[in-house]
Design an enzyme around this catalytic site. Structure first.
Site, PDB file in Angstrom:
ATOM      1  N   CYS A  96      39.840  -8.225   9.834  1.00 26.37           N
ATOM      2  CA  CYS A  96      39.237  -7.509   9.050  1.00 26.37           C
ATOM      3  C   CYS A  96      38.139  -6.165   9.028  1.00 26.37           C
ATOM      4  O   CYS A  96      37.723  -5.146   8.748  1.00 26.37           O
ATOM      5  CB  CYS A  96      38.552  -7.942   7.804  1.00 26.37           C
ATOM      6  SG  CYS A  96      40.150  -8.972   6.703  1.00 26.37           S
TER       7      CYS A  96
ATOM      8  N   HIS B 210      33.694  -3.964   4.711  1.00 23.95           N
ATOM      9  CA  HIS B 210      35.220  -4.392   4.427  1.00 23.95           C
ATOM     10  C   HIS B 210      35.005  -4.281   2.671  1.00 23.95           C
ATOM     11  O   HIS B 210      34.390  -4.733   1.971  1.00 23.95           O
ATOM     12  CB  HIS B 210      35.405  -5.407   4.833  1.00 23.95           C
ATOM     13  CG  HIS B 210      36.146  -5.907   5.050  1.00 23.95           C
ATOM     14  ND1 HIS B 210      37.203  -4.788   4.365  1.00 23.95           N
ATOM     15  CD2 HIS B 210      36.405  -7.332   4.792  1.00 23.95           C
ATOM     16  CE1 HIS B 210      38.773  -6.154   4.163  1.00 23.95           C
ATOM     17  NE2 HIS B 210      37.546  -7.865   4.296  1.00 23.95           N
TER      18      HIS B 210
ATOM     19  N   ASN C 265      42.037  -6.348  -0.702  1.00 21.76           N
ATOM     20  CA  ASN C 265      42.080  -6.562   1.038  1.00 21.76           C
ATOM     21  C   ASN C 265      43.019  -6.259   1.793  1.00 21.76           C
ATOM     22  O   ASN C 265      43.986  -6.916   1.430  1.00 21.76           O
ATOM     23  CB  ASN C 265      41.417  -7.914   1.117  1.00 21.76           C
ATOM     24  CG  ASN C 265      40.731  -7.980   2.316  1.00 21.76           C
ATOM     25  OD1 ASN C 265      41.080  -7.087   2.946  1.00 21.76           O
ATOM     26  ND2 ASN C 265      40.386  -9.063   2.738  1.00 21.76           N
TER      27      ASN C 265
END
EC number: 2.3.1.180
Length: 319
Positions: A113, A246, A276
């Site tokens: 990520c 993020h 996500n």
């Protein structure tokens, strides 16, 4: 010489898949449980046969159009992904072929990520060195392929997508400061610990996560690296017009903003609509905020990412 973002683009496959759609598919959860803990209302899932390079291609076309340049002008392509098309060649090389570019340096970055932040930091160094002038930086994921759909604690969190930016050398302000770190001793709290050997899957190929441990680590890491990056630039959080963290879940985002003393009005949040998407989440959020007019030229924008590894990093730039 600065590295400036001159174009942005993103792509989400198919139609949104709501929490209710997942429940109808037999996942034992509720919309209230997902929204209250993550803020996620929907995500996009790539069809069978659709790869990370396919998603990257669509996002890249839009970023190149935004920048007003042709793919043949690129001299470097960096693609951040944890879900590559093949073991090799790199997904960046596959994207290069689909773009019709010949000869540009191309490689993947695997920092989960944090991948886009890592890739952007690397690209900036190439430009500042004078060796490269026009760089395509992409985050692309088909994370749905790594999910155990029997594990309700993880399968509802992730989605597929891609985001891209074009970086160009410029005398005008661009990326001001970057900071990146990793600590492999935390690898067990978020991983997909399987591999392929002799044509067979060895170990567990699915994403596994210790949610509370990840939350605790992420909030501290994101705030700390943002402050580090600001100090390198001789600035403070009051100088930041927009924070783009993020997009993992809203509780992590809100906690990070609070630690930095930033109001949520100055934070870009898109996790509710795409979940996500790992390395794709920051450029996806950037593209949304640029296209809806919130982010304007001359404003200071902070990217912060954290992911499995554990990896974390920040980029401060003047857009």
């Amino acid at each position: 010489m600065f590295a400036c973002i001159t174009g942005v683009g993103s792509y989400l496959p198919g139609q949104p898949v709501s929490n209710y759609s997942l429940i109808r598919r037999g996942i034992d959860t509720t919309d209230e449980w997902i929204v209250s803990r993550t803020g996620i209302k929907s995500r996009h899932l790539a069809e069978i046969g659709c790869t990370s390079s396919d998603l990257a291609l669509e996002a890249s076309h839009r970023a190149l159009l935004s920048a007003g340049i042709h793919s043949g002008e690129l001299d470097l392509i960096i693609l951040a992904t944890s879900t590559p098309d093949f073991i090799f060649p790199s997904t960046a090389c596959l994207l290069q072929a689909k773009l019709g570019n010949h000869g540009a340096m191309a490689f993947d970055v695997q920092a989960v990520c944090s991948g886009f932040v890592y890739a952007l930091s690397i690209a900036e160094k190439f430009i500042r060195s004078g060796s490269h002038k026009k760089v395509l930086v992409v985050g692309a994921e088909v994370f749905s392929r790594t999910l155990d759909w029997e594990d309700r604690a993880t399968c509802v969190l992730f989605g597929d997508g891609a985001g891209a930016v074009v970086l160009e050398a410029s005398e005008n302000p661009g990326i001001i400061a970057t900071a990146s770190h990793a600590d492999g001793s935390y690898h067990k709290i978020l991983s997909a610990p399987g591999n392929v050997s002799n044509g067979k899957i060895i170990g567990d190929p699915f994403l596994r996560m210790d949610g509370p441990a990840v939350f605790k680590f992420a909030v501290n890491a994101l705030a700390d690296v943002a402050i580090e990056c600001l100090e390198m630039a001789g600035l403070s959080s009051i100088d930041v017009d927009w924070l783009i963290p993020h997009q993992a879940n809203t509780r992590i985002i809100e906690s990070t903003a609070k630690k930095l003393g930033l109001p949520m009005e100055n934070v870009i949040v898109t996790v509710d609509r795409h979940g996500n998407t790992s390395s794709a989440s920051i450029p996806l959020a950037l593209d949304v905020a640029v296209r809806d007019g919130r982010i304007q030229r001359g404003q200071k924008v902070m990217f912060v990412g954290v992911g499995g590894g554990f990896t974390w990093g920040a980029v401060l730039l003047e857009f």
